[in-house]
Scaffold this motif. Sequence first.
Motif, short mmCIF file in Angstrom:
data_model
loop_
_atom_site.label_atom_id
_atom_site.label_comp_id
_atom_site.label_asym_id
_atom_site.label_seq_id
_atom_site.Cartn_x
_atom_site.Cartn_y
_atom_site.Cartn_z
N ARG A 102 0.94 -1.11 0.17
CA ARG A 102 0.05 -0.21 0.05
C ARG A 102 0.92 1.25 0.05
NH1 ARG A 102 -5.04 -0.69 4.38
NH2 ARG A 102 -5.88 -2.72 3.37
N SER A 103 0.41 2.22 -0.62
CA SER A 103 1.02 3.60 -0.59
C SER A 103 1.29 4.28 0.73
CB SER A 103 0.24 4.60 -1.56
OG SER A 103 0.19 4.14 -2.94
N SER A 104 0.05 3.97 1.76
CA SER A 104 0.23 4.43 3.05
C SER A 104 1.50 4.00 3.65
CB SER A 104 -1.10 4.40 3.76
OG SER A 104 -1.39 3.17 3.69
N THR A 105 1.61 2.73 3.60
CA THR A 105 2.48 1.87 4.13
C THR A 105 3.91 2.30 3.80
OG1 THR A 105 1.09 0.02 4.70
CG2 THR A 105 3.48 -0.26 4.76
N TYR A 106 3.98 2.58 2.47
CA TYR A 106 5.31 2.86 2.02
C TYR A 106 5.75 4.41 2.30
CZ TYR A 106 8.29 4.85 -1.59
OH TYR A 106 9.54 5.71 -2.22
N PHE A 163 1.97 12.57 8.97
CA PHE A 163 1.41 11.88 7.76
C PHE A 163 -0.07 12.02 7.90
CE2 PHE A 163 0.60 7.62 5.78
CZ PHE A 163 0.30 8.20 4.58
N ILE A 164 -0.71 12.46 6.92
CA ILE A 164 -2.17 12.16 6.63
C ILE A 164 -2.39 11.11 5.68
CG2 ILE A 164 -4.50 13.19 5.97
CD1 ILE A 164 -3.24 15.84 6.47
N SER A 165 -3.22 10.10 6.24
CA SER A 165 -3.59 9.07 5.16
C SER A 165 -5.04 9.15 4.97
CB SER A 165 -3.48 7.60 5.95
OG SER A 165 -3.51 6.83 4.96
N VAL A 166 -5.45 8.53 3.72
CA VAL A 166 -6.70 8.72 3.08
C VAL A 166 -7.00 7.63 2.21
CG1 VAL A 166 -5.90 9.89 0.97
CG2 VAL A 166 -8.21 10.44 2.03
N GLY A 167 -8.17 7.47 1.85
CA GLY A 167 -8.53 6.30 0.91
C GLY A 167 -9.51 5.51 1.50
N THR A 215 -11.33 2.22 11.01
CA THR A 215 -10.08 1.88 10.55
C THR A 215 -9.17 3.31 10.91
OG1 THR A 215 -10.76 2.79 8.54
CG2 THR A 215 -10.92 0.63 8.71
N ALA A 216 -9.94 4.42 10.86
CA ALA A 216 -9.14 5.64 11.47
C ALA A 216 -8.51 5.54 12.61
CB ALA A 216 -10.04 7.07 11.20
N ALA A 217 -9.32 5.07 13.57
CA ALA A 217 -8.93 4.85 14.99
C ALA A 217 -7.90 4.02 15.03
CB ALA A 217 -10.01 4.66 15.91
N ASN A 228 -0.04 3.62 14.91
CA ASN A 228 0.89 4.67 14.51
C ASN A 228 1.02 4.38 13.02
OD1 ASN A 228 2.71 6.88 15.02
ND2 ASN A 228 4.39 5.25 15.23
N ALA A 229 0.02 3.98 12.32
CA ALA A 229 0.17 3.87 10.89
C ALA A 229 0.08 5.09 10.08
CB ALA A 229 -1.05 2.80 10.29
N PHE A 230 -0.58 6.28 10.79
CA PHE A 230 -0.72 7.49 10.33
C PHE A 230 -0.94 8.52 11.49
CE2 PHE A 230 -4.17 5.02 9.00
CZ PHE A 230 -5.32 5.53 9.61
N ASP A 231 -0.88 9.70 11.27
CA ASP A 231 -1.10 10.67 12.46
C ASP A 231 -2.55 11.27 12.47
OD1 ASP A 231 1.67 10.65 13.78
OD2 ASP A 231 2.23 11.35 11.51
N LEU A 232 -3.10 11.49 11.25
CA LEU A 232 -4.39 12.06 10.75
C LEU A 232 -5.14 11.31 9.89
CD1 LEU A 232 -2.92 15.76 10.76
CD2 LEU A 232 -4.13 14.76 12.79
#
Length: 346
Positions: free
Chosen positions: A276-280, A289-293, A299-301, A307-311
């Motif tokens: 996944r792009s977010s993991t990369y 880092f803001i993730s999306v998609g 899944t956000a929580a 710690n996969a993303f911050d926002l």
Amino acid sequence: MSPVLFEAFPLNSALTLANRFVMAPLTRCMAGPGLVPTDTMADYYARRADAGLIISEATIIRADAQGYPNVPGIFSDEQIAGWKKVTAKVHANGGKIFMQLWHVGRVAHSHFSGLQPVAPSAVKHEGTLPRMRDLSYEMPKALTKEDIQQLVSDYVTAAKNAMAAGFDGVEIHGANGYLIDQFLHFDTNKRTDEYGETPENMSRFALEVVDAVTAAVGAERTALRITPGAYAHIEPDARDREVFDYFIEQLNQRELAYLHLGIFDDSMTFEHLGGRSSTYIRERYQGTFISVGGLTPETAAQGITENAFDLAAIGRPFIANPDFVNRVREQKPLVEYDASMLAELV
């Protein structure tokens, strides 16, 4: 619902967000004549001001940047005045808002501006324009070095205009197959000068824009969106991995408010990115880092807790639920998004 979503988040010394939810940029095509934001748009954003951060719909930096009908601009006095109404209402409701600065590059069209599209290279995108299917994409003009430096200057002017309009910061749109992203992928960058062929050269324009905007409005007010895995307007190339490895390494040597993934569905995997792009991005980028998609509150929580993303950037659910944050907090059912909702701003 996990309390982590509703914790205040210190973005930097200048900005603290009320919660971990970000309203993703959403192209609504609702600007008025002259690409001026309307009072209706101001009300639309104000109703969503309880997001920790709103990122505005993509906003074109100059006339030849346009590839969609009725998108707002930030290059005229009238546009600045229109955006002032938006930011004033968002701030009155306690919100924070960044403007997303946009040039679509080769997927622009002369129908809007009378100007030939520009791009890193004269490589035409095949197909027809979204929302205007009677128009086919045109052959872009390859940018000269002088053109590129003018573009850097135009991004700076747009950023200054955004700040004059009352925004809390700017997000440079370097994602989704638009102009900056076109420099970062081999499919669209065929240059043989200092802006092509190698990771260092292909990253040069994006870094020049980041550095110039940062110098103009401050690092704490400057953010960036990127798409390491090509999926929109660009064909993937395994060599792109080397470009983004280098590019993100360079971003780590700079201060940004945040780095934001550009993708509609983060369940997509890319072989050359190893998943996944977010993991990369998370494995390489050292800042916020803001993730999306396709994120949900659940899944956000989970992602923030692990710690996969911050926002967490949320898109379509914010269209369907102006009171999205409050509904999640109170565990009320969410209205399901439907494409018919795009017909009006509510």
